[in-house]
Design a protein around this motif. Structure first.
Motif, PDB file in Angstrom:
ATOM      1  N   LEU A  75       0.829  -1.200   0.000  1.00  0.00           N
ATOM      2  CA  LEU A  75       0.000   0.000   0.000  1.00  0.00           C
ATOM      3  C   LEU A  75       0.865   1.253   0.000  1.00  0.00           C
ATOM      4  O   LEU A  75       0.584   2.215  -0.726  1.00  0.00           O
ATOM      5  N   GLY A  76       1.925   1.262   0.796  1.00  0.00           N
ATOM      6  CA  GLY A  76       2.802   2.421   0.860  1.00  0.00           C
ATOM      7  C   GLY A  76       3.469   2.719  -0.476  1.00  0.00           C
ATOM      8  O   GLY A  76       3.593   3.885  -0.862  1.00  0.00           O
ATOM      9  N   ILE A 123     -15.471   7.569   4.528  1.00  0.00           N
ATOM     10  CA  ILE A 123     -15.145   6.622   3.465  1.00  0.00           C
ATOM     11  C   ILE A 123     -15.812   5.273   3.729  1.00  0.00           C
ATOM     12  O   ILE A 123     -16.363   4.649   2.816  1.00  0.00           O
ATOM     13  N   ALA A 124     -15.785   4.826   4.993  1.00  0.00           N
ATOM     14  CA  ALA A 124     -16.429   3.555   5.331  1.00  0.00           C
ATOM     15  C   ALA A 124     -17.927   3.618   5.056  1.00  0.00           C
ATOM     16  O   ALA A 124     -18.521   2.656   4.535  1.00  0.00           O
ATOM     17  N   GLY A 157     -11.418  -2.559   0.896  1.00  0.00           N
ATOM     18  CA  GLY A 157     -10.200  -3.346   0.848  1.00  0.00           C
ATOM     19  C   GLY A 157      -8.976  -2.472   0.832  1.00  0.00           C
ATOM     20  O   GLY A 157      -9.063  -1.232   0.886  1.00  0.00           O
ATOM     21  N   LEU A 158      -7.831  -3.109   0.709  1.00  0.00           N
ATOM     22  CA  LEU A 158      -6.555  -2.414   0.791  1.00  0.00           C
ATOM     23  C   LEU A 158      -6.400  -1.386  -0.320  1.00  0.00           C
ATOM     24  O   LEU A 158      -5.987  -0.242  -0.074  1.00  0.00           O
ATOM     25  N   PHE A 159      -6.749  -1.765  -1.551  1.00  0.00           N
ATOM     26  CA  PHE A 159      -6.508  -0.887  -2.697  1.00  0.00           C
ATOM     27  C   PHE A 159      -7.787  -0.228  -3.218  1.00  0.00           C
ATOM     28  O   PHE A 159      -7.817   0.258  -4.347  1.00  0.00           O
ATOM     29  N   THR A 160      -8.815  -0.216  -2.409  1.00  0.00           N
ATOM     30  CA  THR A 160     -10.033   0.530  -2.749  1.00  0.00           C
ATOM     31  C   THR A 160     -10.252   1.613  -1.702  1.00  0.00           C
ATOM     32  O   THR A 160      -9.769   2.737  -1.846  1.00  0.00           O
ATOM     33  N   SER A 161     -10.949   1.268  -0.645  1.00  0.00           N
ATOM     34  CA  SER A 161     -11.200   2.247   0.419  1.00  0.00           C
ATOM     35  C   SER A 161      -9.910   2.621   1.150  1.00  0.00           C
ATOM     36  O   SER A 161      -9.698   3.785   1.507  1.00  0.00           O
ATOM     37  N   ALA A 237     -11.387   2.097   7.342  1.00  0.00           N
ATOM     38  CA  ALA A 237     -11.439   2.027   5.882  1.00  0.00           C
ATOM     39  C   ALA A 237     -10.673   0.869   5.273  1.00  0.00           C
ATOM     40  O   ALA A 237     -10.607   0.768   4.051  1.00  0.00           O
ATOM     41  N   MET A 238     -10.088  -0.013   6.078  1.00  0.00           N
ATOM     42  CA  MET A 238      -9.253  -1.073   5.527  1.00  0.00           C
ATOM     43  C   MET A 238     -10.008  -2.364   5.242  1.00  0.00           C
ATOM     44  O   MET A 238      -9.480  -3.264   4.602  1.00  0.00           O
ATOM     45  N   GLY A 239     -11.204  -2.485   5.719  1.00  0.00           N
ATOM     46  CA  GLY A 239     -11.928  -3.725   5.509  1.00  0.00           C
ATOM     47  C   GLY A 239     -11.486  -4.811   6.463  1.00  0.00           C
ATOM     48  O   GLY A 239     -11.269  -4.563   7.654  1.00  0.00           O
TER      49      GLY A 239
END
Length: 294
Positions: A75-76, A123-124, A157-161, A237-239
């Motif tokens: 993610l970073g 966001i959530a 998820g990681l690469f969405t929210s 927001a990470m799911g």
């Protein structure tokens, strides 16, 4: 002792106190992470060993270190790349006047004013509304079956929210840096490149980009380190999968061993390593350019 000498001593003492206050907790955690197997969370230390690092790397502790580490690292890196690219292009675009630029700028930096936890909750909530809409459309038969919407759980998820939440934090910083850089950028450089027959892309590539490259390194470091250490905007927001800082936050209420100190020292070390590698790469690139120009 003269008045000037006394003031220097006082200023020096204040600076030393500030450095201790700033780095003392980090150094304390680093030292305590080397407790012996029977050691606790406080001084005095019970021996010296790498026991808690071995336990952490073996996955024998209370957290799956490598899974959380990998998620945060991926993610970073994505946040770093997107922040650098958008900040560069956005800063370059803002050199020219266009309609709505003021409103766009205000919207860009507005997320720095809103509390981070509020951004995460917002966001959530948006993704919960999206999930409800997808389920409703699937039940009504308005979505193709190949999308698998009937079994849809969540789009979070990681690469969405998660990615969106982190970009609301890193992009404003990157844009502000590039705004400052381009405000001081000499227009004569671009004009000279155009006079020599360079195309717009050639001007950007050969005249603009090399001069702003050091600032882009700073933007990239901002993007990675802010994402790597972010907790508040990640909290909602990470799911299902947590990042490394969220796992570390969870350990503060459940861990009773120095394993949490080993994990904290490891995350700090990764940030320091990324910064060191970035500056070393930039120094090597400058040396190579100077050698090529001779």
């Amino acid at each position: 002792m003269t008045g000037g000498g006394a003031s220097r001593w006082w200023l020096g003492a204040v600076f030393v106190a500030f450095v201790i206050f700033l780095y003392g907790p980090t150094l304390t955690i680093l030292v305590l992470s080397f407790q012996g197997p029977e050691g606790g969370l406080t001084f005095p230390m019970s021996g010296f060993s790498f026991h808690w690092y071995e336990r952490l790397f073996a996955g024998a502790g209370v957290v799956d270190i490598w899974a959380a580490f990998g998620r945060s690292l991926r993610l970073g890196l994505v946040v770093m790349a997107l922040t650098t690219a958008v900040a560069l292009l956005g800063g370059y675009a803002f050199r020219r006047r266009f309609r709505g630029e003021g409103a766009l700028f205000q919207l860009t930096v507005a997320s720095l004013i809103v509390p981070s936890i509020a951004v995460s909750l917002g966001i959530a909530l948006q993704f919960r509304i999206l999930d409800d809409a997808i389920r409703a459309l699937a039940e009504a038969g308005r979505l193709p079956t190949w999308l698998g919407a009937e079994d849809h759980t969540t789009a979070m998820g990681l690469f969405t929210s998660g990615l969106g939440a982190h970009l609301t934090w890193t992009l404003p910083f990157g844009l502000l840096i590039m705004f400052a850089v381009f405000n001081r950028f000499p227009v004569e450089v671009e004009e000279a490149a155009r006079d020599l027959g360079a195309s717009p892309w050639g001007v950007f590539r050969h005249a603009v980009l090399p001069l702003v490259a050091p600032s882009l390194v700073g933007v990239a470091l901002f993007g990675f380190t802010l994402s790597w250490d972010e907790i508040a905007r990640s909290s909602q927001a990470m799911g299902e999968a947590n990042t490394l800082p969220l796992e570390l936050q969870g350990l503060t209420t459940t861990a009773t061993t120095p394993e949490i100190y080993a994990l904290g020292s490891l995350t700090t070390g990764v940030s320091a390593l990324v910064i060191t590698v970035a500056f070393a790469a930039h120094a090597l690139a400058r040396r190579a350019r100077r050698s090529a120009s001779r």
